[in-house]
Write a protein that holds these residues in place. Sequence first.
Motif, PDB file in Angstrom:
ATOM      1  N   PRO A  29       0.836  -1.218   0.000  1.00 28.50           N
ATOM      2  CA  PRO A  29       0.000   0.000   0.000  1.00 28.50           C
ATOM      3  C   PRO A  29       0.861   1.255   0.000  1.00 28.50           C
ATOM      4  CG  PRO A  29       0.122  -0.905   2.211  1.00 28.50           C
ATOM      5  CD  PRO A  29       0.900  -1.844   1.348  1.00 28.50           C
ATOM      6  N   LEU A  30       1.297   1.733  -1.156  1.00 23.48           N
ATOM      7  CA  LEU A  30       2.245   2.843  -1.220  1.00 23.48           C
ATOM      8  C   LEU A  30       1.594   4.176  -1.576  1.00 23.48           C
ATOM      9  CD1 LEU A  30       5.198   0.978  -2.936  1.00 23.48           C
ATOM     10  CD2 LEU A  30       4.741   1.291  -0.499  1.00 23.48           C
ATOM     11  N   HIS A  31       0.642   4.203  -2.481  1.00 24.40           N
ATOM     12  CA  HIS A  31      -0.138   5.404  -2.816  1.00 24.40           C
ATOM     13  C   HIS A  31       0.722   6.547  -3.338  1.00 24.40           C
ATOM     14  CE1 HIS A  31      -3.402   3.271  -0.956  1.00 24.40           C
ATOM     15  NE2 HIS A  31      -2.768   3.228   0.195  1.00 24.40           N
ATOM     16  N   LYS A  85      -9.966   7.568  -3.738  1.00 26.62           N
ATOM     17  CA  LYS A  85      -9.293   7.481  -2.436  1.00 26.62           C
ATOM     18  C   LYS A  85      -9.170   8.874  -1.835  1.00 26.62           C
ATOM     19  CE  LYS A  85      -5.424   5.743  -4.020  1.00 26.62           C
ATOM     20  NZ  LYS A  85      -4.026   5.230  -4.076  1.00 26.62           N
ATOM     21  N   TRP A  86      -8.970   8.876  -0.530  1.00 25.29           N
ATOM     22  CA  TRP A  86      -8.655  10.119   0.151  1.00 25.29           C
ATOM     23  C   TRP A  86      -7.613   9.818   1.238  1.00 25.29           C
ATOM     24  CZ3 TRP A  86      -9.381   9.954   5.340  1.00 25.29           C
ATOM     25  CH2 TRP A  86     -10.369   9.104   5.852  1.00 25.29           C
ATOM     26  N   GLY A  87      -6.865  10.846   1.588  1.00 26.37           N
ATOM     27  CA  GLY A  87      -5.822  10.657   2.578  1.00 26.37           C
ATOM     28  C   GLY A  87      -5.699  11.848   3.507  1.00 26.37           C
ATOM     29  N   PHE A  88      -5.227  11.576   4.696  1.00 26.19           N
ATOM     30  CA  PHE A  88      -4.959  12.637   5.670  1.00 26.19           C
ATOM     31  C   PHE A  88      -3.563  12.411   6.237  1.00 26.19           C
ATOM     32  CE2 PHE A  88      -4.839  14.259  10.023  1.00 26.19           C
ATOM     33  CZ  PHE A  88      -5.154  15.594   9.785  1.00 26.19           C
ATOM     34  N   PHE A  89      -2.769  13.484   6.252  1.00 30.86           N
ATOM     35  CA  PHE A  89      -1.393  13.390   6.715  1.00 30.86           C
ATOM     36  C   PHE A  89      -1.122  14.533   7.694  1.00 30.86           C
ATOM     37  CE2 PHE A  89      -1.863  11.959   2.397  1.00 30.86           C
ATOM     38  CZ  PHE A  89      -1.311  10.684   2.431  1.00 30.86           C
ATOM     39  N   SER A 106     -12.696  -5.272  -3.597  1.00 30.18           N
ATOM     40  CA  SER A 106     -13.136  -6.111  -2.477  1.00 30.18           C
ATOM     41  C   SER A 106     -13.772  -5.318  -1.347  1.00 30.18           C
ATOM     42  CB  SER A 106     -11.946  -6.903  -1.933  1.00 30.18           C
ATOM     43  OG  SER A 106     -11.371  -7.713  -2.941  1.00 30.18           O
ATOM     44  N   GLY A 107     -13.692  -4.000  -1.429  1.00 30.52           N
ATOM     45  CA  GLY A 107     -14.231  -3.183  -0.350  1.00 30.52           C
ATOM     46  C   GLY A 107     -13.274  -2.052  -0.018  1.00 30.52           C
ATOM     47  N   SER A 108     -13.541  -1.364   1.063  1.00 30.26           N
ATOM     48  CA  SER A 108     -12.714  -0.219   1.439  1.00 30.26           C
ATOM     49  C   SER A 108     -11.572  -0.665   2.359  1.00 30.26           C
ATOM     50  CB  SER A 108     -13.552   0.856   2.129  1.00 30.26           C
ATOM     51  OG  SER A 108     -14.129   0.350   3.311  1.00 30.26           O
ATOM     52  N   VAL A 109     -10.459   0.030   2.231  1.00 26.87           N
ATOM     53  CA  VAL A 109      -9.255  -0.259   3.006  1.00 26.87           C
ATOM     54  C   VAL A 109      -8.690   1.066   3.521  1.00 26.87           C
ATOM     55  CG1 VAL A 109      -6.952  -1.262   2.970  1.00 26.87           C
ATOM     56  CG2 VAL A 109      -8.744  -2.234   1.521  1.00 26.87           C
ATOM     57  N   ILE A 110      -8.200   1.053   4.739  1.00 25.75           N
ATOM     58  CA  ILE A 110      -7.487   2.215   5.280  1.00 25.75           C
ATOM     59  C   ILE A 110      -6.069   1.777   5.606  1.00 25.75           C
ATOM     60  CG2 ILE A 110      -7.376   3.993   7.048  1.00 25.75           C
ATOM     61  CD1 ILE A 110     -10.333   3.760   7.429  1.00 25.75           C
ATOM     62  N   SER A 132      -2.711  -1.923   7.965  1.00 30.26           N
ATOM     63  CA  SER A 132      -3.949  -1.659   7.233  1.00 30.26           C
ATOM     64  C   SER A 132      -5.144  -2.254   7.955  1.00 30.26           C
ATOM     65  CB  SER A 132      -3.872  -2.247   5.811  1.00 30.26           C
ATOM     66  OG  SER A 132      -2.763  -1.744   5.110  1.00 30.26           O
ATOM     67  N   ARG A 133      -6.309  -1.691   7.669  1.00 28.61           N
ATOM     68  CA  ARG A 133      -7.583  -2.206   8.198  1.00 28.61           C
ATOM     69  C   ARG A 133      -8.600  -2.182   7.064  1.00 28.61           C
ATOM     70  NH1 ARG A 133      -4.709  -3.641  11.485  1.00 28.61           N
ATOM     71  NH2 ARG A 133      -4.688  -3.251  13.734  1.00 28.61           N
ATOM     72  N   GLY A 134      -9.430  -3.251   6.963  1.00 29.76           N
ATOM     73  CA  GLY A 134     -10.446  -3.310   5.931  1.00 29.76           C
ATOM     74  C   GLY A 134     -11.809  -3.650   6.509  1.00 29.76           C
ATOM     75  N   ASP A 135     -12.853  -3.401   5.742  1.00 31.23           N
ATOM     76  CA  ASP A 135     -14.208  -3.646   6.238  1.00 31.23           C
ATOM     77  C   ASP A 135     -14.852  -4.862   5.587  1.00 31.23           C
ATOM     78  OD1 ASP A 135     -14.633  -2.752   3.706  1.00 31.23           O
ATOM     79  OD2 ASP A 135     -15.811  -0.980   4.268  1.00 31.23           O
ATOM     80  N   THR A 136     -14.072  -5.720   4.890  1.00 36.75           N
ATOM     81  CA  THR A 136     -14.637  -6.924   4.287  1.00 36.75           C
ATOM     82  C   THR A 136     -13.802  -8.125   4.679  1.00 36.75           C
ATOM     83  OG1 THR A 136     -13.339  -6.990   2.259  1.00 36.75           O
ATOM     84  CG2 THR A 136     -15.233  -5.513   2.286  1.00 36.75           C
ATOM     85  N   GLU A 137     -14.384  -9.273   4.571  1.00 34.28           N
ATOM     86  CA  GLU A 137     -13.676 -10.496   4.931  1.00 34.28           C
ATOM     87  C   GLU A 137     -12.598 -10.850   3.913  1.00 34.28           C
ATOM     88  OE1 GLU A 137     -16.929 -13.493   2.826  1.00 34.28           O
ATOM     89  OE2 GLU A 137     -16.598 -13.538   4.991  1.00 34.28           O
ATOM     90  N   HIS A 138     -12.685 -10.238   2.733  1.00 29.79           N
ATOM     91  CA  HIS A 138     -11.686 -10.502   1.705  1.00 29.79           C
ATOM     92  C   HIS A 138     -10.427  -9.665   1.898  1.00 29.79           C
ATOM     93  CE1 HIS A 138     -14.748 -12.755  -0.425  1.00 29.79           C
ATOM     94  NE2 HIS A 138     -15.563 -11.706  -0.328  1.00 29.79           N
ATOM     95  N   PHE A 139     -10.503  -8.751   2.884  1.00 27.89           N
ATOM     96  CA  PHE A 139      -9.381  -7.845   3.044  1.00 27.89           C
ATOM     97  C   PHE A 139      -8.161  -8.565   3.605  1.00 27.89           C
ATOM     98  CE2 PHE A 139      -6.851  -5.576   6.140  1.00 27.89           C
ATOM     99  CZ  PHE A 139      -6.190  -4.709   5.296  1.00 27.89           C
ATOM    100  N   ALA A 140      -7.059  -8.322   3.020  1.00 28.73           N
ATOM    101  CA  ALA A 140      -5.782  -8.776   3.584  1.00 28.73           C
ATOM    102  C   ALA A 140      -4.675  -7.963   2.934  1.00 28.73           C
ATOM    103  CB  ALA A 140      -5.572 -10.253   3.323  1.00 28.73           C
ATOM    104  N   ARG A 141      -3.919  -7.221   3.725  1.00 30.43           N
ATOM    105  CA  ARG A 141      -2.790  -6.469   3.219  1.00 30.43           C
ATOM    106  C   ARG A 141      -1.616  -6.642   4.165  1.00 30.43           C
ATOM    107  NH1 ARG A 141      -4.615  -0.662   0.610  1.00 30.43           N
ATOM    108  NH2 ARG A 141      -4.551  -1.338  -1.549  1.00 30.43           N
ATOM    109  N   ASP A 142      -0.460  -6.676   3.608  1.00 27.28           N
ATOM    110  CA  ASP A 142       0.745  -6.908   4.394  1.00 27.28           C
ATOM    111  C   ASP A 142       1.089  -5.668   5.219  1.00 27.28           C
ATOM    112  OD1 ASP A 142       2.853  -8.289   5.312  1.00 27.28           O
ATOM    113  OD2 ASP A 142       3.890  -8.485   3.382  1.00 27.28           O
ATOM    114  N   ARG A 143       1.687  -5.928   6.371  1.00 27.39           N
ATOM    115  CA  ARG A 143       2.266  -4.824   7.130  1.00 27.39           C
ATOM    116  C   ARG A 143       3.574  -4.409   6.462  1.00 27.39           C
ATOM    117  NH1 ARG A 143       0.672  -4.717  13.388  1.00 27.39           N
ATOM    118  NH2 ARG A 143      -1.462  -5.442  13.163  1.00 27.39           N
ATOM    119  N   LEU A 144       3.934  -3.172   6.679  1.00 26.48           N
ATOM    120  CA  LEU A 144       4.966  -2.579   5.840  1.00 26.48           C
ATOM    121  C   LEU A 144       6.030  -1.900   6.685  1.00 26.48           C
ATOM    122  CD1 LEU A 144       5.660  -1.882   2.824  1.00 26.48           C
ATOM    123  CD2 LEU A 144       4.510   0.294   3.243  1.00 26.48           C
TER     124      LEU A 144
END
Length: 813
Positions: A29-31, A85-89, A106-110, A132-144
């Motif tokens: 998740p680099l954006h 997408k939107w971001g806050f820094f 698959s849904g939304s991811v933060i 990362s955190r997601g709102d669907t059961e399909h969500f899975a993202r690596d920690r970075l």
Amino acid sequence: MRKRLKGVLGVFLILAFLSAPDSTGAALPLHHDLLPAVTGAYQYGLYGYDNPAILTYLHQPDFYFTWSNKENTASSSTNTSEIKKWGFFGALPRLGFGMVHEETASGSVIDYRLSTAAGNRSFAAGLGYGWSRGDTEHFARDRLLTVGFLARPTRWLSVGAAGYHGLSRGEQQVAIDLALRPRGNEMLTIYTGLRMDKGERFAEGRWALGFIYEGLPGVRIIWQILENNLTLGASVSLGRFGYARHVRSERGDGRAATTTTHGIRFGAYDRTFKDRYLRRGKNYLYLDLRGDLQYRRSRFFDSSNTLQGILQSIAEAERDPTIGGIALNLSGMNISPVMKWEIRERLREFQKTGKRVLVYIDRCGITDYHLASVADYILMDPRGNVSLTGFAAHRTYLKGTLEKLGIGVEEIRFSTYKSAMEWLTREEMSGADREQHQRLVDVSYELVRTDVMTARGITKISYELLVNRVGFIDPETALKYNLVDAVGRWDEIHKYIEELEGKKRPLINPSTMPVRNEPFDDYWGEPPQIAVFYALGVCDLDTGIGARRLAYEIRRAGKNRRVKAIVFRVDSPGGDALAADLVAEALREAGKKKPVIVSQGEYAASGGYWISMYGDTILSAPHTITGSIGVITGWFYDKGFKEKIGLSTDVVKRGHFADFGFGIWLPLVNIHLADRPLRKEEYEILEARSAGLYEEFLRKAAEGRGMEYEEIKPYAQGRVWSGQDAVEIGLVDEIGSLADAIRIAVKKAGIPRGEKFRIVEYPAMGGFSATVITRQLLGIEEKESDPLLEAVKFRTRYIGEPVPVLPLEFIMP
């Protein structure tokens, strides 16, 4: 620095790997698409989200909110638009946080990121940890884990690199960017960048090429091409608020898409065209000179004014386009005459830009008014007064007091004018001492008279009448003789500024000036440094100037390649020859590598001149007390004092001189008295030592000033000279202030006019001051030590030692 960076990297790597969960995920998740340009070329990037090392360039807390709208265009369909997408820094200097919300199939991811950086503006390293955190059961993202570096060895070149590592799946990406600034400033930045995933070859990476043009302050135009994608963007800064927008056009597989990204920034001050063109001269800088003016202050809980701080504020106001003038409040001011002159001179330079100075006074003496007279407009309190009484030098003599106490004093001197012991051995001024004091008084009198007459348009006859017939001047008389322009209170200052300017002008503090809040990104790398050293107080190894530490710090600065020149500020009446010579030798060694400019304050005489004499250029105020090339030896002994207070002493010894200096220590006051007067052979030994030290002082002074021994000898004899006279006889090079010394140092260091440089003050101050804390937090004023007692303690501590030191009145306030 390298050890600290390695330590930080090691700690974060261990913590990140220990906290890594067992999960599988999608791509990293680099954006990067939220930025219109590569990180190393674009101000603060994404506040450490992409390359943590960039956080070393953030100067104030800042926040950024961004969002993207994507429009998809097919050959046989209409446009569709959606928020992708939107971001806050948000970030503090060296510490950043970011979060990006993205809508996926698959849904939304933060995606979250914490980042930190260490280093400086020439080289920095940083670490980031993301999850990362997601709102669907399909969500899975690596920690970075992110590791970033930023090197800016010059103001023309920037090299950045960041590596991204998935902690469980092992996915990796590296990003490298190279940016050039042909003009060495923010106007034009040309850059290229490369991103490669794990396993990709160099030629398979994704290359970017672009430029950023900032033709007006804070107005930036961005152009970038990345593979088949073209990005056009612009941003506008309004100071602490800014708006950015960039459009990315993507083409491929017969489809076209356009992503528009918007950004709103708020918090840190940024350059803006508004200040230069729309707010020119809108403000007045407010300087409150109430209280003491220090040379240094503690890092925390200390709001004391300092000389360099005031001079710097005036210089910044001169450069700041939003400042139209300066308003000074001199009520309650307690500043040395030389410091007042230095501020006055800096204000005169400020006025040459066409900006004005307004001063408020209430009760002021002759040197206070000397400072005030530089103003374009002087406001005097209705209950105020001006004391134009002239100047006087006075001495207090303790010979009779010591005789009644039963304390004997002997002195060994070779110099006609070396009067440091006369206050203990005489009952009135000697002819030589009266001569040198009268000259100092005359110089101060003539300096103030000339400056006041010139500034206020007063004739010599009127000035002499005011001093010798009136003396204490009320507001009505001050108006009559044009000493002031109006009578009123400080709380009405806005009315008088409007009268002077023809328009209302709000007052702002130095900390809110736009120039003081400018970001660092206009100058890549660490700017060259001018080291300002302070030698304050009596020459002593551990107290006063602290010669051991001071000499060590000077040697370090001499070897430091970032330090381009040394400015050495002296405010010392002299003292221990060993301490003075230790510092002088350190300055001479440093002078072989870089310019050493000496700025003399209220006094820089005797040992204070010793530590000055190796400067490439020596500057003094017209009424600085300098010179006094000579030494004196004092011997304090019991002459009936013990019997009067009931003390007795006894001694056993082996060795003829073993009891030399033996005597009593007076309790509580810590003053030492020898048990007996000097023996004849002891007197002769001390006389020879004093003669030898005097000859050494003369020889070194001649060497330091580039003069012959016989040429400098007539100007020694222990005589004190005003800075004005010292210039004429060659002991000082020119009249000038601390600000002038810094200007000369910058020029001799080869730093181009207008280029940024950094002033670093030494020795470093501690974080806290007990005196400041008790005064500001508890409201308790710490009792100051008695200068008379301290002077006696110093002289008795060096009993029998030849010392280059001034008479007592130069130490007492």
